[in-house]
Design a protein around this motif. Structure first.
Motif: not given
Length: 88
Positions: A29-30, A36-37, A33-34, A40
């Motif tokens: 998950k982490n 996707r950040a 998330k990195d 973004q």
């Protein structure tokens, strides 16, 4: 709790395995998330580095059977498509 020594041992093993697998799923998950950040933030260089880390982590965890290999492939594919779209 079980009374047989073999059942006690199996319970201890399952508790240990459960903790290890939970940590691995959290790591997935982490790293996702990195990526996707970075996407973004429109930072292609950071996104590519994060994607490389995420791909490695997903492949390792899928290889150990913690998540299904098709789920790992799907996540890598979707992340790679998103990172590659940043170049346009």
């Amino acid at each position: 709790m079980a009374n047989h020594t073999s059942a006690v041992k199996r319970h201890k093993q399952s508790v240990k395995r459960n903790a290890r697998n939970r940590a691995a799923r959290t790591r997935v998950k982490n790293v996702v998330k990195d990526v996707r950040a970075a996407i973004q933030a429109q930072n292609k260089e950071d996104a590519q580095k994060a994607l490389q880390t995420a791909t490695s982590t997903l492949d390792k965890i899928a290889g150990k059977g913690i998540i299904h290999w098709k789920k790992a492939a799907r996540k890598v594919s979707r992340l790679a498509r998103a990172v590659n779209a940043l170049g346009d």
